[in-house]
Design an enzyme around this catalytic site. Structure first.
Site, PDB file in Angstrom:
ATOM      1  CB  ALA A 177      -0.937   0.003   1.207  1.00 39.40           C
ATOM      2  CG  ASP A 178       3.524   2.513   3.282  1.00 42.21           C
ATOM      3  OD1 ASP A 178       2.580   3.305   3.428  1.00 42.21           O
ATOM      4  OD2 ASP A 178       4.144   2.016   4.228  1.00 42.21           O
ATOM      5  CB  THR A 179       5.385   0.223  -2.676  1.00 45.61           C
ATOM      6  OG1 THR A 179       6.311  -0.115  -1.640  1.00 45.61           O
ATOM      7  CG2 THR A 179       6.125   0.284  -4.001  1.00 45.61           C
ATOM      8  N   GLY A 182       2.982   5.664  -3.182  1.00 51.33           N
ATOM      9  CA  GLY A 182       4.107   6.477  -3.612  1.00 51.33           C
ATOM     10  C   GLY A 182       4.235   6.544  -5.118  1.00 51.33           C
TER      11      GLY A 182
END
Length: 404
Positions: A177-179, A182
């Site tokens: 989710a973070d990647t 981003g």
């Protein structure tokens, strides 16, 4: 737009984005993943951090020299700035005048309290592209909740379709989710910069981990929206295309993807059981999907008879989509991975030569560069302030006052 001549030539910045300046207020992972895309392709990225005396970390504690931080923050310059101090905010606004992008992933209310929200910065530089990454959005019922990758993997549906159903919901082994947030944010900024070439105006782009996670669920999310089907956990099987999954070998495991008719025929040839293609109920894609447990058991009995390496030779001879299941050391020892050169060398001033993960796409004329390791906190403060015409005496005074 800031001209190239006004930018420093430190570490020989080159690349298709070298005309852009990015002010990086991001921390932890989603935001730095976004800004890495600009730093690697030549942009002048200034990482703005709190001074040491404020005792505010970047979410990494003492791991600044570790692989994760170094992998995310290479190719940047670092400026320490106390944005809670009026003089610190004044310096920031001076930088904004010369910048193209400001990126932040604070809680949604923080930028307003600091007086560095989009409308404020737009008044200083109408061409600024302002990027915000949050857990759940800039407004709405969950806006103030802290956003963590693991939490969003669950809320965005990924954990309900990952893993074996006998073991309950399963998170992935990476911060997907973070990647994803981003990378979506980097694409949003690029889109805004392209639009600015026509309108002359910047804009506020917003990405949330929750939206990114749902978007990355892609066809599984579309199954619900379009057909009202609730996908389950397929384990190592593909949800619809069978046989596609993990099969045991004499010394490990192998991935095989042979759901389509022609590919399944080639798999039967590779396994030396051509009659399996004609046997009911395996002769059709639907029959194989409906009877996946029995089919996988038959295939597993066959794949156990040879080593992974032997099967890879055989699968390649028969043009079957297959691959080994590598541990990370085996990934970077792989001949194709070495050929692609994604392990990228960089020299760190304390630890010496190290490698980081390079860019996953290439351009024929203007390649990406890993020019420098991640900077120490505030390493470039004096250099950046001199570019703003601050004297040595003024810089010393700002340090004394706790602004830097």
């Amino acid at each position: 737009m800031q001209t190239e001549a006004a930018f420093p030539a430190t570490a020989q910045r080159e690349g298709p984005l070298k005309r852009f300046r990015v002010l990086d207020l991001t921390r932890v992972r989603a935001g730095p993943t976004c800004i890495r895309q600009f730093a690697d392709w030549g942009a002048d990225v200034i990482k703005i951090e709190s001074p040491d005396h404020m005792e505010v970390s970047d979410g990494w504690g003492g791991l600044r020299d570790g692989p994760d931080f170094q992998n995310l923050h290479r190719n940047k310059r670092s400026l320490t700035l106390n944005l809670k101090d009026p003089k610190g905010r004044e310096i920031f606004l001076e930088l904004v005048k010369q910048a193209d992008v400001v990126a932040e992933n604070f809680r949604p209310d923080v930028k307003f309290r600091l007086g560095i929200d989009y409308e404020t910065l737009k008044a200083v530089n109408p061409r600024i592209v302002y990027a915000s990454i949050s857990g759940f959005g800039q407004d709405g019922p969950y806006a103030k909740r802290p956003g963590f990758d693991h939490i969003v993997q669950g809320m965005g549906g990924l954990m309900s379709i990952t893993g074996d159903p006998s073991h309950g919901p399963m998170r992935t082994g990476i911060a997907v989710a973070d990647t994803g947030a981003g990378l979506y944010c980097a694409m949003a900024i690029m889109t805004a910069l392209l639009e600015r070439e026509e309108s002359g105006q910047g804009q506020w782009v917003q990405v949330s981990l929750l939206q990114a996670m749902i978007a990355m669920c892609d066809f599984q999310a579309a199954r619900w929206l379009f057909l009202k089907e609730i996908p389950g956990q397929p384990g190592n099987n593909h949800p619809t295309s069978i046989p596609t999954g993990v099969y045991p070998t004499a010394d490990g495991y192998i991935n095989i993807a042979a759901g389509e008719q022609a590919m399944f025929r080639r798999l039967c040839t590779a396994l030396e059981v051509p009659e399996l293609m004609e046997r009911e109920p395996y002769s059709t894609e639907q029959g194989r999907s409906d009877n996946r447990v029995a089919l996988n058991a038959e295939l597993s009995a066959l794949t156990r008879q040879r080593s992974t390496a032997d099967w890879m030779v055989r699968m390649e001879e028969c043009h079957v989509a297959a691959g080994p299941i590598n541990r990370m050391n085996e990934v970077f020892a792989d001949a194709q991975v070495q050929h692609l050169g994604i392990a990228t060398p960089v020299k760190h001033k304390r630890i010496g030569p190290v490698e980081v993960v390079g860019q996953p796409f290439m351009m024929s004329r203007t390649p990406s560069q890993v020019r420098s390791a991640a900077p120490d906190r505030g390493e470039d403060t004096e250099e950046i302030l001199r570019e703003l015409n601050y004297s040595a005496g003024q810089i010393a005074a700002l340090r004394e006052q706790g602004v830097l």
